[in-house]
Design a protein around this motif. Structure first.
Motif, PDB file in Angstrom:
ATOM      1  N   THR B  31       0.767  -0.805  -0.056  1.00  0.00           N
ATOM      2  CA  THR B  31       0.160  -0.258   0.524  1.00  0.00           C
ATOM      3  C   THR B  31       0.423   1.147   0.217  1.00  0.00           C
ATOM      4  OG1 THR B  31      -0.435   0.071   2.462  1.00  0.00           O
ATOM      5  CG2 THR B  31      -2.290  -1.296   0.822  1.00  0.00           C
ATOM      6  N   GLU B  34       0.668   2.986  -3.224  1.00  0.00           N
ATOM      7  CA  GLU B  34      -1.026   3.475  -3.482  1.00  0.00           C
ATOM      8  C   GLU B  34      -0.741   4.340  -5.105  1.00  0.00           C
ATOM      9  OE1 GLU B  34      -3.438   4.596  -0.621  1.00  0.00           O
ATOM     10  OE2 GLU B  34      -4.648   4.336  -1.991  1.00  0.00           O
ATOM     11  N   ASP B  38      -2.462   2.701  -8.428  1.00  0.00           N
ATOM     12  CA  ASP B  38      -4.105   4.145  -9.048  1.00  0.00           C
ATOM     13  C   ASP B  38      -3.331   4.327 -10.798  1.00  0.00           C
ATOM     14  OD1 ASP B  38      -5.122   3.470  -6.670  1.00  0.00           O
ATOM     15  OD2 ASP B  38      -4.751   5.961  -6.403  1.00  0.00           O
ATOM     16  N   TYR B  41      -3.355   1.326 -12.876  1.00  0.00           N
ATOM     17  CA  TYR B  41      -5.180   0.213 -12.748  1.00  0.00           C
ATOM     18  C   TYR B  41      -5.821   1.108 -13.699  1.00  0.00           C
ATOM     19  CZ  TYR B  41      -9.988  -0.825 -10.949  1.00  0.00           C
ATOM     20  OH  TYR B  41     -11.047  -0.783 -11.369  1.00  0.00           O
ATOM     21  N   ALA B  42      -5.413   2.967 -13.889  1.00  0.00           N
ATOM     22  CA  ALA B  42      -5.841   3.667 -15.322  1.00  0.00           C
ATOM     23  C   ALA B  42      -5.020   3.025 -16.609  1.00  0.00           C
ATOM     24  CB  ALA B  42      -5.454   5.063 -14.804  1.00  0.00           C
ATOM     25  N   VAL B  44      -4.337   0.573 -17.810  1.00  0.00           N
ATOM     26  CA  VAL B  44      -4.290  -0.406 -17.502  1.00  0.00           C
ATOM     27  C   VAL B  44      -6.046  -0.857 -18.586  1.00  0.00           C
ATOM     28  CG1 VAL B  44      -5.835  -3.151 -17.192  1.00  0.00           C
ATOM     29  CG2 VAL B  44      -3.435  -2.851 -16.353  1.00  0.00           C
ATOM     30  N   LEU B  45      -7.011   0.318 -17.550  1.00  0.00           N
ATOM     31  CA  LEU B  45      -8.388   0.590 -18.119  1.00  0.00           C
ATOM     32  C   LEU B  45      -7.950   0.831 -19.227  1.00  0.00           C
ATOM     33  CD1 LEU B  45      -9.586   1.841 -14.864  1.00  0.00           C
ATOM     34  CD2 LEU B  45     -10.869  -0.226 -16.212  1.00  0.00           C
ATOM     35  N   PRO B  51      -8.137  -4.668 -15.141  1.00  0.00           N
ATOM     36  CA  PRO B  51      -7.057  -5.356 -14.059  1.00  0.00           C
ATOM     37  C   PRO B  51      -7.793  -5.389 -12.826  1.00  0.00           C
ATOM     38  CG  PRO B  51      -8.461  -2.807 -14.218  1.00  0.00           C
ATOM     39  CD  PRO B  51      -9.062  -3.616 -15.756  1.00  0.00           C
ATOM     40  N   LEU B  53      -6.417  -5.559  -8.872  1.00  0.00           N
ATOM     41  CA  LEU B  53      -6.005  -5.395  -8.012  1.00  0.00           C
ATOM     42  C   LEU B  53      -5.508  -6.762  -6.618  1.00  0.00           C
ATOM     43  CD1 LEU B  53      -4.304  -2.237  -8.534  1.00  0.00           C
ATOM     44  CD2 LEU B  53      -5.496  -1.519  -6.296  1.00  0.00           C
ATOM     45  N   ARG B  54      -4.429  -6.373  -7.133  1.00  0.00           N
ATOM     46  CA  ARG B  54      -3.225  -6.996  -5.386  1.00  0.00           C
ATOM     47  C   ARG B  54      -2.403  -5.875  -4.562  1.00  0.00           C
ATOM     48  NH1 ARG B  54      -5.961 -10.864  -3.415  1.00  0.00           N
ATOM     49  NH2 ARG B  54      -5.905 -12.451  -5.515  1.00  0.00           N
ATOM     50  N   ALA B  55      -3.210  -5.347  -3.787  1.00  0.00           N
ATOM     51  CA  ALA B  55      -2.409  -4.633  -2.856  1.00  0.00           C
ATOM     52  C   ALA B  55      -2.698  -5.528  -1.455  1.00  0.00           C
ATOM     53  CB  ALA B  55      -4.084  -3.557  -2.339  1.00  0.00           C
TER      54      ALA B  55
END
Lengths: 377, 366
Positions: B31, B34, B38, B41-42, B44-45, B51, B53-55
């Motif tokens: 984390t 982070e 983030d 994640y964006a 990949v979208l 996506p 996510l494995r936090a």
């Protein structure tokens, strides 16, 4: 430095709420801001001989998904998440926000679409919970954002939350919740014998039929804090009117001054101050949205004020709440709806409740202690 | 910072991982990273991926400090499912305290390494079959800056320069660098054996029949090396590693190894020799060389105690004890993969099949 209150809360969830056994697999879901509680739950689970792991969901993900995602991406349910749900024996969900209104301005249709997609996993989770395969507990970790909603400082709000969970002071919270469990169980048994409740209070005179329905104690196993007894009333019997002193919140939307009049179990008239259109829209969601799916007594007297969070508000000692929409099948409820909206009615100042004509509750308290369980057997 | 972070995420997703529409992309990190999670994640979208996510939290010190042996050896369904189901696996490795596990006993650490061996083999296997693309990257943290003996601002510069993100079109720069690395790999693929000569070092490694692979910023980012898996029984002689060998935050200074027929027969260190010995005896494969590689990234010049960067320093060579990469033809299996670096930038020579091909950190004729 470790906050001993958080340590006690972690232990309470593992030892009491989940009753976690050695070798069981526990997934702890928490946002980054709730790390201190996630760590304490993790530690307690290790001490219990279980296999815990923490899954953190960064708070910005839904916002990013709603901003950048295609419909296909919104609808996507990860096969990894599905497989994990089958592989775990228990889940702790830590609710905690850095901003409780971060999604207030997103496109409502897209938001609905995302909620519908997450429901697929939620549905499977409920199935596994109902069949007893999966343990679950939802708990709140206090942040400035929640304190702000409650109009308190963070320090005040932390005390409020930890008192409600009975972990503010050193002692034996597990013993406390065990006694709550017994008391609420006895109360639920007593209420299960009633045929009809009449609730009288400011702007309120409502008759609710409960004959043949089972009352259930909410005693800290699925929520922490907890403290209510609830059932699903008969679908076609509710008559009269009810006023809700506290603003009603749903998905971050607020509706003030709600008054409902029921006829034959169905809402016949609905008034509100702010958010009247939203209320009307919710009532029209489907056939079941205008009938009651739940009636309940809030019995956690450590929770003494409204804080704009249903987890706490519905348990305020001395209140009652009803929910519009879906009912509890396991209690005999038959109402079906996509809605389940809890509305809290404050009866602490001058409320009265009659069970089959007999006064059982006045000014936020039951008049008599229920029979202890041992004498019942 | 945030604009460069976005660029880093775009390059990782678009160039390194090559995310395609519909790919299930696991993005993993703790984390404290982070902001990059983030951005990934964006990104990949935007690339049309799905996506996942494995936090996680940094809890190994709690697990290894408070858990039983059985708990320490347990592998979560999350770890298994990620490796089993992902099409793409992006891992950000950047602890907020690189020394958090120093107080854990080496035996406990070895226990956990052994328990995770199946996972390592499974992702290497899926990667070899082309079912899984993975990329390991870093993030500028205070902990990393502290290990590098830099300020955070200086470390950020170092990271973005090393990743070729500081100027111009990074993807074009990585493609040009990749072509250069490919020439080195082609050259080495025409040879059968190397002899490395440097201070307290005279080591011969045979690799005939194995493949040298240029590492172009796909599986590591930043990147810049060519690597192979030497023959398991073809390593002889001795080597002294210039830089401290760091494994999961534990630092072993001045490691010297002597090999006979591929196996470590003598291992000494100026500090933490017990940890070195424990790791070498994790399993049978841990005392053999799984990887031999040349660092070729000239934008990385200084040692920073982070293997992702250190092994790429232009002018160095590194060996890894433990598991080999199957795509090179390596067969050594181990729960361990521990890279150790030898600086060849001054007073060193490398011979290929008896011919001098490298001196003072540079290939002579490639």
């Amino acid at each position: 430095m470790r906050d001993q209150r958080v340590a006690r809360l972690g232990e309470l969830i593992v030892d009491y709420s989940l009753g976690l056994e050695p070798g069981k697999v526990l997934r702890i879901d928490a946002p980054p801001v709730a790390t201190p509680l996630a760590v304490e739950v993790y530690r307690s689970a290790l001490a219990a001989g279980a296999h815990p792991y923490v899954h953190v969901e960064p708070e910005r993900l839904p916002e990013l998904l709603l901003a950048e995602g295609s419909d296909e991406q919104l609808d996507f349910v990860s096969p990894i998440a599905k497989a994990e749900l089958e592989a775990v024996d228990a889940i702790v969900t830590v609710w905690s926000d850095s901003n409780t209104r971060a999604l207030s301005r997103v496109d409502p249709d897209r938001h609905q679409r995302l909620i519908a997609s997450t429901q697929q996993l939620a549905k499977r989770r409920w199935e596994r919970m109902s069949s007893g395969e999966l343990g679950w507990c939802g708990v709140l970790f206090p942040t400035d954002a929640h304190a702000q909603d409650a109009e308190m400082s963070l320090a005040e709000y932390e005390r409020f939350v930890f008192r409600a969970c009975h972990v503010e002071e050193p002692g034996d919270p597990v013993a406390h919740w065990r006694s709550v469990r017994e008391e609420l169980a006895a109360r639920a048994r007593a209420l299960s014998e009633a045929r009809e409740l009449r609730i009288v209070g400011p702007g309120t005179d409502l008759k609710v039929g409960v004959e043949g329905r089972r009352w259930k104690p909410a005693d800290g196993r699925y929520n922490m804090p907890d403290g209510e007894v609830y059932t699903s009333p008969l679908e076609t019997v509710t008559e009269g009117e009810i006023s809700f002193a506290f603003p009603a919140l749903f998905h971050g939307r607020e509706v003030d001054g709600i008054r409902l009049r029921f006829d034959g179990g169905q809402v016949a008239a609905a008034e509100a101050g702010r958010g009247r259109e939203y209320l009307a829209a919710m009532l029209e969601l489907d056939e079941g949205a205008s009938r009651l799916g739940e009636v309940a007594f809030g019995l956690n007297y450590e929770i003494d004020r409204f804080t704009q969070n249903t987890l706490f508000d519905e348990k305020i000692g001395g209140t009652m709440h009803v929910a519009l929409g879906s009912s509890f099948e396991d209690l005999g409820g038959q109402n079906r709806s996509v809605l389940h909206w809890d509305l809290v009615c404050d009866l602490r100042a001058e409320g009265e409740v009659f069970a089959d004509g007999e006064l059982v509750w006045r000014a936020g308290r039951f008049l008599e202690q229920p029979q202890p369980a041992v004498e019942h057997v | 910072m945030s604009e460069r972070l976005r660029l880093l995420a775009e390059v990782l997703v678009g160039y390194s991982a090559g995310v395609e529409p519909g790919d299930l992309v696991v993005v993993q990190g703790t984390t404290n990273v982070e902001p990059l999670l983030d951005e990934l994640y964006a990104a990949v979208l935007r690339a049309g991926g799905m996506p996942s996510l494995r936090a996680t939290l940094e809890l190994d010190d709690v697990l290894l400090g408070e858990g039983s042996d059985e708990q320490a050896s347990w592998v979560s369904p999350a770890d298994r499912e990620d490796i089993e189901q992902a099409d793409v696996w992006i891992v950000v490795d950047a602890p907020s305290n690189t020394k958090a596990l120093t107080g854990i006993s080496p035996e406990r650490e070895a226990l956990q390494q052994r328990a995770r061996r199946d996972l390592r083999e499974r992702y290497l296997e899926r990667a070899l079959r082309g079912e899984l693309r993975w990329v390991l990257t870093a993030y500028p943290t205070q902990a990393a800056a502290q290990d590098a003996e830099m300020s955070l601002a200086q470390y950020e510069e170092f990271l973005y320069e090393g990743a070729l993100l500081d100027d111009g079109d990074p993807v074009a720069r990585w493609r040009a660098f990749a072509a250069e690395m490919k020439r080195v790999a082609d050259f080495l693929n025409s040879k059968r054996e190397l002899r490395i000569v440097a201070e307290d070092t005279d080591l011969t490694l045979a690799f005939g029949g194995r493949t040298w692979i240029p590492s172009e910023g796909r599986e590591n980012f930043p990147d810049g090396e060519v690597f192979t898996a030497p023959l398991e029984t073809g390593v002889n002689g001795e080597i002294r590693f210039t830089y401290p060998a760091v494994f999961r935050g534990r630092q072993v200074d001045d490691v010297r190894l002597r090999f006979e027929e591929g196996k470590v027969v003598e291992a000494t260190a100026a500090r933490a020799q017990d940890f070195l010995e424990e790791m070498i005896s994790v399993d049978e494969g841990a005392s053999r060389v799984g990887e031999l590689a040349f660092g070729l990234n000239d934008a990385i010049q200084v040692f920073t105690r982070n293997i992702l960067f250190d092994e790429k320093i232009g002018g160095t060579v590194h060996l890894a004890l433990g598991s080999a990469y199957p795509e090179c033809g390596g067969t050594n299996r181990s729960a361990l993969h521990w890279d150790m670096i030898c600086d060849l930038r001054s007073g060193s020579e490398v011979y290929a099949d008896g011919e001098l091909v490298y001196r003072d950190g540079r290939f002579l004729a490639v």
